[in-house]
Design a protein around this motif. Structure first.
Motif, PDB file in Angstrom:
ATOM      1  N   ALA A   1      14.265   3.663  -8.451  1.00  0.00           N
ATOM      2  CA  ALA A   1      13.265   3.483  -7.412  1.00  0.00           C
ATOM      3  C   ALA A   1      12.478   2.198  -7.631  1.00  0.00           C
ATOM      4  N   LEU A   2      12.016   2.017  -8.878  1.00  0.00           N
ATOM      5  CA  LEU A   2      11.199   0.838  -9.175  1.00  0.00           C
ATOM      6  C   LEU A   2      12.005  -0.435  -8.995  1.00  0.00           C
ATOM      7  N   MET A   3      13.268  -0.391  -9.462  1.00  0.00           N
ATOM      8  CA  MET A   3      14.132  -1.561  -9.353  1.00  0.00           C
ATOM      9  C   MET A   3      14.378  -1.914  -7.884  1.00  0.00           C
ATOM     10  N   THR A   4      14.710  -0.907  -7.071  1.00  0.00           N
ATOM     11  CA  THR A   4      14.986  -1.155  -5.656  1.00  0.00           C
ATOM     12  C   THR A   4      13.779  -1.788  -4.987  1.00  0.00           C
ATOM     13  N   LEU A   5      12.592  -1.227  -5.228  1.00  0.00           N
ATOM     14  CA  LEU A   5      11.402  -1.761  -4.574  1.00  0.00           C
ATOM     15  C   LEU A   5      11.124  -3.188  -5.031  1.00  0.00           C
ATOM     16  N   GLY A   6      11.233  -3.443  -6.335  1.00  0.00           N
ATOM     17  CA  GLY A   6      10.992  -4.788  -6.847  1.00  0.00           C
ATOM     18  C   GLY A   6      11.905  -5.799  -6.186  1.00  0.00           C
TER      19      GLY A   6
ATOM     20  N   ILE B   1       4.283  17.898  -4.540  1.00  0.00           N
ATOM     21  CA  ILE B   1       2.867  17.560  -4.534  1.00  0.00           C
ATOM     22  C   ILE B   1       2.587  16.300  -3.731  1.00  0.00           C
ATOM     23  N   PHE B   2       3.623  15.607  -3.243  1.00  0.00           N
ATOM     24  CA  PHE B   2       3.330  14.402  -2.482  1.00  0.00           C
ATOM     25  C   PHE B   2       2.837  14.702  -1.076  1.00  0.00           C
ATOM     26  N   VAL B   3       2.920  15.955  -0.643  1.00  0.00           N
ATOM     27  CA  VAL B   3       2.298  16.300   0.638  1.00  0.00           C
ATOM     28  C   VAL B   3       0.775  16.290   0.507  1.00  0.00           C
TER      29      VAL B   3
ATOM     30  N   LEU C   1       0.847  -1.195   0.000  1.00  0.00           N
ATOM     31  CA  LEU C   1       0.000   0.000   0.000  1.00  0.00           C
ATOM     32  C   LEU C   1       0.886   1.250   0.000  1.00  0.00           C
ATOM     33  N   GLY C   2       0.309   2.335  -0.519  1.00  0.00           N
ATOM     34  CA  GLY C   2       1.017   3.614  -0.464  1.00  0.00           C
ATOM     35  C   GLY C   2       2.329   3.622  -1.213  1.00  0.00           C
ATOM     36  N   LEU C   3       2.334   3.009  -2.400  1.00  0.00           N
ATOM     37  CA  LEU C   3       3.599   2.873  -3.110  1.00  0.00           C
ATOM     38  C   LEU C   3       4.058   4.160  -3.777  1.00  0.00           C
ATOM     39  N   CYS C   4       3.100   4.989  -4.196  1.00  0.00           N
ATOM     40  CA  CYS C   4       3.509   6.161  -4.971  1.00  0.00           C
ATOM     41  C   CYS C   4       4.454   7.058  -4.183  1.00  0.00           C
ATOM     42  N   PRO C   5       4.067   7.503  -2.964  1.00  0.00           N
ATOM     43  CA  PRO C   5       5.013   8.347  -2.229  1.00  0.00           C
ATOM     44  C   PRO C   5       6.276   7.585  -1.855  1.00  0.00           C
ATOM     45  N   THR C   6       6.138   6.273  -1.592  1.00  0.00           N
ATOM     46  CA  THR C   6       7.309   5.489  -1.217  1.00  0.00           C
ATOM     47  C   THR C   6       8.401   5.616  -2.267  1.00  0.00           C
ATOM     48  N   LEU C   7       7.999   5.550  -3.526  1.00  0.00           N
ATOM     49  CA  LEU C   7       9.004   5.605  -4.578  1.00  0.00           C
ATOM     50  C   LEU C   7       9.413   7.030  -4.894  1.00  0.00           C
ATOM     51  N   ALA C   8       8.437   7.933  -4.875  1.00  0.00           N
ATOM     52  CA  ALA C   8       8.722   9.271  -5.383  1.00  0.00           C
ATOM     53  C   ALA C   8       9.637  10.064  -4.466  1.00  0.00           C
TER      54      ALA C   8
ATOM     55  N   ASN D   1       7.291  13.316 -18.733  1.00  0.00           N
ATOM     56  CA  ASN D   1       6.919  13.165 -17.335  1.00  0.00           C
ATOM     57  C   ASN D   1       5.741  12.218 -17.224  1.00  0.00           C
ATOM     58  N   ASN D   2       5.841  11.075 -17.858  1.00  0.00           N
ATOM     59  CA  ASN D   2       4.763  10.104 -17.820  1.00  0.00           C
ATOM     60  C   ASN D   2       4.341   9.881 -16.368  1.00  0.00           C
ATOM     61  N   PHE D   3       3.025   9.974 -16.133  1.00  0.00           N
ATOM     62  CA  PHE D   3       2.561   9.989 -14.747  1.00  0.00           C
ATOM     63  C   PHE D   3       2.980   8.757 -13.976  1.00  0.00           C
ATOM     64  N   ILE D   4       2.955   7.605 -14.616  1.00  0.00           N
ATOM     65  CA  ILE D   4       3.298   6.399 -13.869  1.00  0.00           C
ATOM     66  C   ILE D   4       4.804   6.222 -13.794  1.00  0.00           C
ATOM     67  N   LEU D   5       5.459   6.311 -14.933  1.00  0.00           N
ATOM     68  CA  LEU D   5       6.846   5.866 -14.994  1.00  0.00           C
ATOM     69  C   LEU D   5       7.843   6.915 -14.511  1.00  0.00           C
ATOM     70  N   THR D   6       7.477   8.186 -14.546  1.00  0.00           N
ATOM     71  CA  THR D   6       8.430   9.196 -14.088  1.00  0.00           C
ATOM     72  C   THR D   6       7.971   9.894 -12.833  1.00  0.00           C
ATOM     73  N   ARG D   7       6.664  10.177 -12.753  1.00  0.00           N
ATOM     74  CA  ARG D   7       6.170  10.909 -11.594  1.00  0.00           C
ATOM     75  C   ARG D   7       5.689   9.997 -10.469  1.00  0.00           C
ATOM     76  N   PHE D   8       5.584   8.710 -10.709  1.00  0.00           N
ATOM     77  CA  PHE D   8       5.106   7.759  -9.696  1.00  0.00           C
ATOM     78  C   PHE D   8       3.714   8.095  -9.198  1.00  0.00           C
ATOM     79  N   LEU D   9       2.790   8.382 -10.094  1.00  0.00           N
ATOM     80  CA  LEU D   9       1.420   8.604  -9.652  1.00  0.00           C
ATOM     81  C   LEU D   9       0.564   7.489 -10.241  1.00  0.00           C
TER      82      LEU D   9
END
Lengths: 195, 202, 175
Positions: free
Chosen positions: A178-183, A100-102, A23-30, B17-25
């Motif tokens: 980020a994606l690689m580390t999490l995977g 914007i992650f806040v 859960l909550g992966l988006c801020p985790t990676l960003a 800035n693809n929302f999924i692959l670069t911005r992580f949204l």
């Protein structure tokens, strides 16, 4: 007494929101490109989680089931806005690097998920402990990911250079790292469980 | 009007800035609904629709409700409520008006409320297109365009990912990495490919 | 149904009241932070001045800087088109058109590459890339003679071109 502690402990390892519940992966990676950002996000999310879990569990009997989700969202959004304003007032630099992650903590599935799955059914004490455990679990996950990324990607830890002459791999602070580390970390967690 | 600028916004939202692959949204639906191509397509279409209209509504709310009364600090709470209400309304309208479409897309609609890409695009619009030196017309069109193109970018990433994952099912992946972990590693490689778009402008 | 509406309204009203309260506390603090940052930025790029007067020109707000009663220069805004989005800067120029300092206000360059334009080296306190510009003429700024950021030519060019463009426009308007 043991069960109180169990409520707190489960979020840290067995039901870790990032590695086990995903859960909550988006801020985790960003925001995990350096430790400072990761910790800042972890603390902000824990604060929101704690606040919303306490409020929701204390008003859970007053809220009709049918409209519970909108009520939860309002409560959560209120806490998020408080965090946003406090960050802007006291830590403007951190606020800018989290960006914007806040405001997006609102849609962090950990928080709505805990409100729905736990706080809406349990007492205030248990909900607060659950929130603390989950929050710390989230923070730990962020800390692990951001330490790996900061060390490999910038060659530093908390901004201090560790090895003289180490050429960092920039890719680690960018999106693919980020994606690689999490995977790999989730895979590692699976491997640990399997043994 | 400055067409080059609009072109840049569009390219940037879809590729750079693809929302999924670069911005992580929007990672949750990206990992959750990308096992097969058909649901990925349905989810993508639903997201494009909701994103564009949310971009439209939140722009109006921000410009004519929050700014005049000096309530900019209520942005987060106002936007998430508007999006939640709107998504609910779309679901109800769709069930009534077009049951066929509802059967195809209906299950994805409630998931969209907590899709951070939708709230993300509206907050980004406010951050990017409400500067002093921008005319109302530009800000409005730019916001709508960015919302729409972000949706397109979302769908593109979903489709690519689902195509890869359908094939991935047939391959021999190490047991610990099977499922979600390998999906992230694939996403990482895709994101590396998308890095190649950066610096591309008009 | 009525109960639903009442509960939802009550929740929203309480939320709005709480936020209104928090906002009234943090608003002056946030304004003070912004003020402080602006003053710090002005001080950094025009260290000799002790008074800054805000004025406007076609490119935005600028500040005329005074030391005592003597006007010693200006700080002007500059925007460069970077690798991923605008690089917004504040540039100090003295009466002879020489750069006295540059402050990057916002940028979204690639971390580790373009974002190194604001990198501060170990045991230094100013970004090395921007320090190179000090003393050069703002309206004829060239990339020649400047050590660019490795792997980030576009960022380096964007900063140089942005400063030159805004400086030319500004000086033309002022004189």
């Amino acid at each position: 007494m043991k069960s109180l502690f169990a409520e707190f402990k489960k979020g840290i390892h067995i039901e870790n929101p990032t590695f086990a519940l995903l859960l909550g992966l988006c801020p985790t990676l960003a925001v995990s490109n350096n430790i400072r950002n990761g910790l800042g996000m972890g603390i902000a999310a824990t604060f929101v989680l704690l606040g919303s879990n306490i409020i929701i569990s204390s008003i859970r009997k007053l809220i009709p089931t049918k409209i519970r989700i909108p009520c939860y969202i309002v409560v959560i959004a209120t806490f998020v806005t408080i965090v946003e304003l406090l960050l802007k007032a006291y830590f403007p630099v951190l606020d800018r690097s989290l960006g914007i992650f806040v405001p997006l903590i609102v849609v962090n599935c950990i928080i709505l998920g805990r409100a729905e799955a736990f706080a809406s059914k349990n007492t205030v004490t248990y909900s607060a402990l659950d929130a603390l455990g989950m929050g710390i679990g989230f923070m730990l996950a962020l800390l692990i990911i951001s330490s790996i990324r900061e060390f490999l990607g910038s060659g530093t830890l908390l901004g201090f250079q560790i090895i003289q002459g180490f050429q960092p791999a920039i890719i680690m602070v960018l999106a693919p790292g980020a994606l690689m580390t999490l995977g790999l970390l989730i895979g590692f967690n699976n491997w640990l469980k399997r043994r | 009007m400055d067409y080059g600028k609009f072109m840049t916004i569009a390219i940037s939202a879809i590729f750079i800035n693809n929302f999924i692959l670069t911005r992580f949204l929007g990672l949750c639906p990206f990992i959750g609904v990308s096992k097969q191509t058909k649901p990925a397509l349905g989810m993508g279409a639903a997201v494009i629709f909701v994103m564009t209209l949310s971009g439209f509504i939140t722009w109006i709310v921000y410009k004519y409700l929050l700014v005049p009364f000096g309530l900019e600090y209520l942005r987060t709470i106002a936007f998430i409520l508007v999006i939640a209400v709107f998504v609910q309304a779309v679901e109800m309208a769709m069930a009534k008006l077009s049951p066929a479409l509802y059967r195809a897309m209906g299950i994805y609609i409630p998931l969209i409320t907590t899709n951070c890409a939708v709230l993300g695009v509206t907050v980004l619009n406010v951050n990017m297109f409400f500067k002093k030196d921008m005319s109302i017309g530009f800000s409005f069109i730019a916001s709508l365009l960015q919302a729409f193109c972000a949706g397109i970018g979302f769908m593109l990433a979903m489709l690519l990912m689902s195509g890869i994952r359908e094939r991935l099912d047939l391959t021999d992946v190490p047991q610990s990495l099977a499922g979600i972990p390998i999906a992230f590693i694939v996403a990482s490689l895709m994101s590396m490919a998308f890095l190649g778009f950066s610096g591309f402008k008009f | 149904m009525l109960r639903f509406i009442m509960v939802l309204t009550a929740v929203c009203v309480v939320a709005a009241l709480v936020l209104g309260g928090v906002n009234s506390i943090t608003k002056p603090l946030i304004a003070a932070q912004k003020e402080k940052e602006l003053n710090q930025a002005l001080k950094d790029i025009m260290p000799e001045a002790d008074r800054y007067d805000r004025k406007t020109f076609s490119g935005g707000d600028y500040y005329q800087c005074y030391k005592g009663k003597k006007a010693i220069g200006y700080t002007i805004p500059a925007i460069g088109e970077g690798y991923s989005g605008d690089i917004r800067m504040l540039v100090g120029i003295d009466n002879k058109g020489k750069i006295t300092g540059i402050e990057v206000l916002s940028q979204a360059e690639t971390p580790g590459l373009g974002a190194r334009c604001i990198e501060i080296k170990h045991r230094e306190n100013k970004p090395w890339f921007l320090e190179q510009f000090i003393g050069k003429s703002a309206d004829s700024l060239q990339l020649k003679g400047i050590e660019t950021i490795t792997g980030a030519t576009i960022t380096s060019e964007a900063i140089v071109d942005g400063i030159r463009k805004y400086a030319v426009d500004f000086l033309k308007e002022i004189n």
